[in-house]
Design a protein around this motif. Structure first.
Motif, PDB file in Angstrom:
ATOM      1  N   LEU A 289      50.239  42.893  46.081  1.00  0.00           N
ATOM      2  CA  LEU A 289      50.611  43.029  44.460  1.00  0.00           C
ATOM      3  C   LEU A 289      49.905  42.927  43.341  1.00  0.00           C
ATOM      4  N   VAL A 290      49.011  41.842  43.500  1.00  0.00           N
ATOM      5  CA  VAL A 290      48.101  41.780  42.304  1.00  0.00           C
ATOM      6  C   VAL A 290      46.794  41.887  43.042  1.00  0.00           C
ATOM      7  N   PRO A 291      45.828  42.507  42.582  1.00  0.00           N
ATOM      8  CA  PRO A 291      44.402  42.823  42.975  1.00  0.00           C
ATOM      9  C   PRO A 291      43.736  41.404  42.848  1.00  0.00           C
ATOM     10  N   PRO A 292      42.938  40.952  43.903  1.00  0.00           N
ATOM     11  CA  PRO A 292      42.124  39.717  43.571  1.00  0.00           C
ATOM     12  C   PRO A 292      41.625  39.513  42.252  1.00  0.00           C
ATOM     13  N   GLY A 293      40.904  40.461  41.652  1.00  0.00           N
ATOM     14  CA  GLY A 293      40.376  40.240  40.381  1.00  0.00           C
ATOM     15  C   GLY A 293      41.486  39.673  39.466  1.00  0.00           C
ATOM     16  N   GLN A 294      42.461  40.331  39.430  1.00  0.00           N
ATOM     17  CA  GLN A 294      43.481  40.125  38.295  1.00  0.00           C
ATOM     18  C   GLN A 294      43.987  38.980  38.633  1.00  0.00           C
ATOM     19  N   LEU A 295      43.962  38.451  39.972  1.00  0.00           N
ATOM     20  CA  LEU A 295      44.540  37.277  40.329  1.00  0.00           C
ATOM     21  C   LEU A 295      44.046  36.091  39.733  1.00  0.00           C
ATOM     22  N   VAL A 296      42.572  36.147  39.950  1.00  0.00           N
ATOM     23  CA  VAL A 296      41.616  35.086  39.160  1.00  0.00           C
ATOM     24  C   VAL A 296      41.916  35.217  37.801  1.00  0.00           C
ATOM     25  N   GLU A 297      41.859  36.376  37.475  1.00  0.00           N
ATOM     26  CA  GLU A 297      41.909  36.320  35.817  1.00  0.00           C
ATOM     27  C   GLU A 297      43.283  35.630  35.367  1.00  0.00           C
ATOM     28  N   LEU A 298      44.543  35.857  35.728  1.00  0.00           N
ATOM     29  CA  LEU A 298      45.753  35.362  35.302  1.00  0.00           C
ATOM     30  C   LEU A 298      45.686  33.914  35.698  1.00  0.00           C
ATOM     31  N   MET A 299      45.238  33.460  36.957  1.00  0.00           N
ATOM     32  CA  MET A 299      45.140  32.128  37.292  1.00  0.00           C
ATOM     33  C   MET A 299      44.358  31.214  36.206  1.00  0.00           C
ATOM     34  N   GLY A 300      43.352  31.870  35.793  1.00  0.00           N
ATOM     35  CA  GLY A 300      42.276  31.086  35.151  1.00  0.00           C
ATOM     36  C   GLY A 300      42.968  30.898  33.556  1.00  0.00           C
ATOM     37  N   LYS A 301      43.487  31.971  33.250  1.00  0.00           N
ATOM     38  CA  LYS A 301      44.321  31.996  31.838  1.00  0.00           C
ATOM     39  C   LYS A 301      45.227  30.986  31.871  1.00  0.00           C
ATOM     40  N   ALA A 302      46.155  30.821  32.920  1.00  0.00           N
ATOM     41  CA  ALA A 302      47.189  29.975  32.809  1.00  0.00           C
ATOM     42  C   ALA A 302      46.456  28.470  32.869  1.00  0.00           C
ATOM     43  N   TRP A 303      45.590  28.219  33.940  1.00  0.00           N
ATOM     44  CA  TRP A 303      45.082  26.827  34.240  1.00  0.00           C
ATOM     45  C   TRP A 303      44.192  26.329  32.778  1.00  0.00           C
ATOM     46  N   ALA A 304      43.419  27.403  32.076  1.00  0.00           N
ATOM     47  CA  ALA A 304      42.969  26.963  30.984  1.00  0.00           C
ATOM     48  C   ALA A 304      43.845  26.300  29.954  1.00  0.00           C
TER      49      ALA A 304
END
Ligand code: ZN
Length: 489
Positions: A289-304
């Motif tokens: 449901l979320v392409p792996p690249g977008q997953l990294v981007e979203l997780m990274g944004k939240a974590w930051a």
């Protein structure tokens, strides 16, 4: 400061008889039973045969859907779309919308379709949720309410299902919803619940602030944040673990929730191997449901921004990709469900510091669906023992309303793995009772001085209980943050 003395309790499973003094919101002292002379003003609760353990935390709840399902027509017994529609026809109608829940289309010969509902209930708006919450089945009148009259089947899956259900739910007055929540949450301390993570598809931080206006809620709540509210949460400075103002200290900002794949019951969980009977052509291995690249981007944004990701992953391919994303972002967090995991991915939970947030009741209720749709791979499905052996930290939840919100049942299902007269399903994946209790206590193994006083006293000795006794073990006392929330002695 107020004090409570829990006198003559076993300190943990099989622990020594002890007196435990709670002062303010902390465990202040622990001594041998009879050693504590309480000061005046201390509320002394004496036990005869009881066990003190850390309070139960349900790590995965959809609170709004849970309270709504408690008041919906139960369609779990329906064996076909027609039978389900008949049960809706004969059930209790809602004021604006009639809700049904619990269908298992994965076990039906015929797919649901709006015409079954239209034929039997006529022009009544009806919304039916599948047992796993990943499918919503609407009548034409309900489709009308959301401007989707022309939908070919009335059966929505995944993101469309979640969003449409939220839109229909939002048509209910918020005061009515909050009253339902207050009433249902008030029952939780009697089950030993001291906290939960709310992953409702809503602005949960704001909602729990609103629900705390009249006073402290009787449990701790970690309010999850979905992508739709991520930017606003970051702008507001919300960080996981931070206390939400105006909630009497009971509500914290929870994790950032992402759904990476579908579910087993909808046959959309993203797997390495194809499903023997795919739900729809083209989705042979389920859905990402979320392409792996977008997953990294979203997780990274939240974590930051200080928000810890909680990523829903059910299929083995999804779990693999999500673990890769955790490795790439370099953050801690949780995988929700972790239902099918490749052998080589098991150790990566501990290596990456990712908590396995699991729901043992699903292992019991999904066994037939898993045997059918994951045949040949169930040896690593709901594999709590393997995850534990690989040093993963387990935390238990119900995913209510998918399973009943009762940590006692989650514990019993983790250590017995059967809900009926059949023998345990994959008994090699049973976890020890101590591990199940710690997982039900959000990882807390023991009660120690200085810790927050979130405690539960169980009648008797759970080590002696069979499955049914464990599922219904008596909760004698529950304490949240030093405040008595339940007392049955
Ligand atoms: Zn869920």
């Amino acid at each position: 400061m107020s004090s409570i003395l829990l006198s003559n309790v076993r300190l943990g499973l099989g622990g020594p008889r002890s007196d435990v003094l709670v002062t303010g919101d902390r465990v202040a002292a622990i001594g041998a039973a009879g050693s504590n002379t309480p000061e005046g003003g201390t509320d002394v609760i004496r036990f005869d045969d009881a066990t003190l353990v850390p309070g139960f935390v349900d790590s995965h709840v959809h609170v709004e859907q849970w309270v709504r399902n408690l008041r919906s027509i139960d369609l779990g017994a329906a064996k076909s779309p027609r039978e389900a529609a008949m049960l809706v026809r004969d059930g209790k109608r809602g004021a604006h919308l009639t809700w049904g829940q619990g269908i298992v289309p994965a076990l039906w010969e015929q797919a649901p379709h709006k015409h079954f509902l239209d034929e039997l209930v006529g022009d009544v708006p009806v919304a039916v949720s599948s047992i796993d919450l990943h499918t919503t089945w609407l009548s034409s009148a309900a489709l009308d309410l959301v401007g989707m009259r022309d939908h070919p089947t009335g059966v929505l899956r995944e993101t469309e299902s979640i969003e449409t259900k939220a839109r229909l739910a939002a048509m209910m007055p918020v005061e009515e919803l909050d009253a339902w929540i207050e009433e249902s949450v008030a029952t939780l301390p009697s089950l030993g619940v001291t906290g939960l993570t709310d992953l409702a598809y809503a602005d949960n931080v704001e909602a729990w602030q609103r629900r705390s206006r009249g006073g402290a809620v009787p449990i701790r709540v970690r309010a999850g944040i979905w992508t739709a509210w991520l930017d606003a949460a970051i702008a507001a400075g919300h960080r996981s673990g931070r206390i939400v103002p105006g909630t009497h200290g009971r509500v914290q900002v929870g994790p950032y929730k992402i759904v990476s794949d579908g579910s087993l019951n909808t046959r959309t969980a993203w797997c390495v191997d194809p499903y023997p009977h795919p739900a729809e052509a083209g989705d042979a291995c389920g859905l990402s449901l979320v392409p792996p690249g977008q997953l990294v981007e979203l997780m990274g944004k939240a974590w930051a921004a200080g928000l810890e990701p909680a990523v829903h992953a059910i299929g083995d391919r999804a779990n693999h990709e999500v673990l890769d994303a955790f490795a790439r972002v370099g953050c801690a967090g949780r995988i929700e469900h972790a239902q099918l995991v490749s052998e080589r991915d098991m150790p990566r939970f501990a290596e990456l510091g990712v908590i396995a947030s699991v729901q043992p009741q699903h292992a019991v209720t999904d066994r037939d669906v898993a045997d059918r749709h994951w045949s040949g791979r169930t040896d690593r499905a709901y594999a709590y023992r393997s995850l534990h052996a690989a040093a993963a930290r387990l935390e238990l939840g119900s995913d209510a309303p998918v399973s009943p919100l009762d940590p006692r049942v989650a514990i019993a299902d983790a250590v017995f793995r059967t809900g009926d007269d059949r023998p345990a399903w994959h008994p090699e994946q049973i976890i020890p009772l101590e591990v199940a209790f710690a997982a039900a206590g959000a990882g807390r193994r023991t009660v120690a001085v200085g810790e927050p006083a979130d405690l539960v006293v169980i009648g008797g000795d759970p080590r002696e209980y069979d499955r049914d006794a464990l599922r219904t073990m008596p909760v004698l006392t529950t304490i949240v943050s030093g405040t008595l929330t339940h007392r049955a002695v």
